[in-house]
Scaffold this motif. Structure first.
Motif, PDB file in Angstrom:
ATOM      1  N   GLY A  83       0.788  -1.227   0.000  1.00 49.73           N
ATOM      2  CA  GLY A  83       0.000   0.000   0.000  1.00 49.73           C
ATOM      3  C   GLY A  83       0.821   1.278   0.000  1.00 49.73           C
ATOM      4  O   GLY A  83       0.301   2.348   0.310  1.00 49.73           O
ATOM      5  N   LEU A  84       2.099   1.176  -0.369  1.00 48.32           N
ATOM      6  CA  LEU A  84       2.980   2.347  -0.325  1.00 48.32           C
ATOM      7  C   LEU A  84       3.087   3.079  -1.659  1.00 48.32           C
ATOM      8  O   LEU A  84       3.429   4.258  -1.687  1.00 48.32           O
ATOM      9  CB  LEU A  84       4.368   1.936   0.161  1.00 48.32           C
ATOM     10  CG  LEU A  84       4.407   1.330   1.571  1.00 48.32           C
ATOM     11  CD1 LEU A  84       5.804   0.826   1.901  1.00 48.32           C
ATOM     12  CD2 LEU A  84       3.931   2.345   2.600  1.00 48.32           C
ATOM     13  N   ILE A  85       2.837   2.377  -2.752  1.00 46.22           N
ATOM     14  CA  ILE A  85       2.896   2.987  -4.079  1.00 46.22           C
ATOM     15  C   ILE A  85       1.697   2.543  -4.903  1.00 46.22           C
ATOM     16  O   ILE A  85       1.017   1.565  -4.567  1.00 46.22           O
ATOM     17  CB  ILE A  85       4.185   2.620  -4.862  1.00 46.22           C
ATOM     18  CG1 ILE A  85       4.214   1.115  -5.170  1.00 46.22           C
ATOM     19  CG2 ILE A  85       5.427   3.078  -4.118  1.00 46.22           C
ATOM     20  CD1 ILE A  85       5.138   0.736  -6.309  1.00 46.22           C
ATOM     21  N   ALA A  86       1.475   3.264  -5.994  1.00 47.90           N
ATOM     22  CA  ALA A  86       0.487   2.874  -6.999  1.00 47.90           C
ATOM     23  C   ALA A  86       1.183   2.896  -8.347  1.00 47.90           C
ATOM     24  O   ALA A  86       2.074   3.727  -8.583  1.00 47.90           O
ATOM     25  CB  ALA A  86      -0.688   3.837  -6.995  1.00 47.90           C
ATOM     26  N   ARG A  87       0.808   1.958  -9.203  1.00 45.17           N
ATOM     27  CA  ARG A  87       1.333   1.927 -10.575  1.00 45.17           C
ATOM     28  C   ARG A  87       0.166   2.111 -11.523  1.00 45.17           C
ATOM     29  O   ARG A  87      -0.851   1.437 -11.398  1.00 45.17           O
ATOM     30  CB  ARG A  87       2.025   0.584 -10.861  1.00 45.17           C
ATOM     31  CG  ARG A  87       3.306   0.389 -10.090  1.00 45.17           C
ATOM     32  CD  ARG A  87       4.001  -0.890 -10.462  1.00 45.17           C
ATOM     33  NE  ARG A  87       3.239  -2.043  -9.977  1.00 45.17           N
ATOM     34  CZ  ARG A  87       3.537  -3.304 -10.259  1.00 45.17           C
ATOM     35  NH1 ARG A  87       4.553  -3.583 -11.047  1.00 45.17           N
ATOM     36  NH2 ARG A  87       2.816  -4.285  -9.775  1.00 45.17           N
ATOM     37  N   ASN A  88       0.334   3.028 -12.464  1.00 45.83           N
ATOM     38  CA  ASN A  88      -0.723   3.301 -13.440  1.00 45.83           C
ATOM     39  C   ASN A  88      -0.123   3.505 -14.813  1.00 45.83           C
ATOM     40  O   ASN A  88       0.914   4.160 -14.949  1.00 45.83           O
ATOM     41  CB  ASN A  88      -1.500   4.574 -13.043  1.00 45.83           C
ATOM     42  CG  ASN A  88      -2.239   4.388 -11.742  1.00 45.83           C
ATOM     43  OD1 ASN A  88      -3.136   3.573 -11.654  1.00 45.83           O
ATOM     44  ND2 ASN A  88      -1.842   5.140 -10.720  1.00 45.83           N
ATOM     45  N   ARG A  89      -0.790   2.949 -15.816  1.00 45.07           N
ATOM     46  CA  ARG A  89      -0.364   3.167 -17.201  1.00 45.07           C
ATOM     47  C   ARG A  89      -0.640   4.617 -17.573  1.00 45.07           C
ATOM     48  O   ARG A  89      -1.659   5.183 -17.198  1.00 45.07           O
ATOM     49  CB  ARG A  89      -1.117   2.245 -18.145  1.00 45.07           C
ATOM     50  CG  ARG A  89      -0.784   0.786 -17.899  1.00 45.07           C
ATOM     51  CD  ARG A  89      -0.772  -0.012 -19.172  1.00 45.07           C
ATOM     52  NE  ARG A  89      -0.337  -1.369 -18.889  1.00 45.07           N
ATOM     53  CZ  ARG A  89       0.915  -1.779 -18.922  1.00 45.07           C
ATOM     54  NH1 ARG A  89       1.873  -0.944 -19.248  1.00 45.07           N
ATOM     55  NH2 ARG A  89       1.229  -3.028 -18.660  1.00 45.07           N
ATOM     56  N   LEU A  90       0.276   5.214 -18.304  1.00 43.96           N
ATOM     57  CA  LEU A  90       0.103   6.594 -18.748  1.00 43.96           C
ATOM     58  C   LEU A  90      -0.906   6.623 -19.898  1.00 43.96           C
ATOM     59  O   LEU A  90      -0.784   5.839 -20.840  1.00 43.96           O
ATOM     60  CB  LEU A  90       1.440   7.190 -19.187  1.00 43.96           C
ATOM     61  CG  LEU A  90       2.464   7.379 -18.071  1.00 43.96           C
ATOM     62  CD1 LEU A  90       3.793   7.863 -18.641  1.00 43.96           C
ATOM     63  CD2 LEU A  90       1.947   8.365 -17.040  1.00 43.96           C
ATOM     64  N   PRO A  91      -1.874   7.509 -19.834  1.00 46.12           N
ATOM     65  CA  PRO A  91      -2.908   7.533 -20.878  1.00 46.12           C
ATOM     66  C   PRO A  91      -2.363   7.848 -22.266  1.00 46.12           C
ATOM     67  O   PRO A  91      -2.865   7.331 -23.254  1.00 46.12           O
ATOM     68  CB  PRO A  91      -3.886   8.625 -20.419  1.00 46.12           C
ATOM     69  CG  PRO A  91      -3.262   9.304 -19.267  1.00 46.12           C
ATOM     70  CD  PRO A  91      -2.101   8.484 -18.794  1.00 46.12           C
ATOM     71  N   HIS A  92      -1.327   8.662 -22.360  1.00 43.10           N
ATOM     72  CA  HIS A  92      -0.781   9.041 -23.664  1.00 43.10           C
ATOM     73  C   HIS A  92       0.229   8.030 -24.199  1.00 43.10           C
ATOM     74  O   HIS A  92       0.652   8.123 -25.336  1.00 43.10           O
ATOM     75  CB  HIS A  92      -0.147  10.433 -23.593  1.00 43.10           C
ATOM     76  CG  HIS A  92       1.000  10.527 -22.621  1.00 43.10           C
ATOM     77  ND1 HIS A  92       0.809  10.687 -21.267  1.00 43.10           N
ATOM     78  CD2 HIS A  92       2.331  10.446 -22.810  1.00 43.10           C
ATOM     79  CE1 HIS A  92       1.994  10.726 -20.671  1.00 43.10           C
ATOM     80  NE2 HIS A  92       2.928  10.580 -21.574  1.00 43.10           N
TER      81      HIS A  92
END
Length: 148
Positions: A83-92
């Motif tokens: 719960g220390l980080i989040a990973r997200n794909r960049l929309p562009h």
């Protein structure tokens, strides 16, 4: 074998052994300090980058830490699970993944703020001496990477 030949291969005369030995001793000290925070030394290094710069792509984080994706991905997976980080794909750019701190990851920074001073004390060096050593060791690593 001459004295010069044997001294060139003396264990205590090797820069690699001195750095290896120092690294192990410091990593053990960090482990003691990081255990109460629930993070490992490599996870701490990743968090340092995020605390310093904010959200970064996985590739940039790998560059900063000199880690390949095979090493970095499991480390990030564990930080995300904690719960220390989040990973997200960049929309562009769907191929790029951005890593950012969660509130818990940001809060952990306050608990970690005393670690550098404790490590500095453990080295027996003054802060100015430690900073000079960091500069020298960084230069050694940069030159070694560039020389091959």
């Amino acid at each position: 074998m001459t004295a010069t030949q044997s001294s060139a291969l003396s264990l205590d005369g090797q820069i690699c052994f001195a750095l290896y030995n120092a690294s192990h001793a410091l990593t053990a000290r960090y482990r003691e300090l990081l255990d109460p925070l629930g993070v490992t030394y490599p996870q701490y290094l990743a968090l340092l980058v995020l605390w310093e710069s904010g959200p970064v792509t996985v590739s940039r984080l790998g560059e900063r830490l000199h880690l390949d994706s095979g090493t970095l991905s499991p480390l990030l997976r564990r930080l995300e699970k904690a719960g220390l980080i989040a990973r997200n794909r960049l929309p562009h750019n769907e191929r790029s993944v951005e890593v950012s701190l969660t509130d818990a990851g940001s809060d952990l920074r306050r608990r970690a703020e005393l670690i550098p001073a404790q490590v500095c004390a453990a080295t027996g060096l003054r802060l100015d001496e430690l900073k000079a050593l960091v500069t020298q060791v960084t230069a050694v690593a940069d030159h070694a990477r560039a020389s091959h």
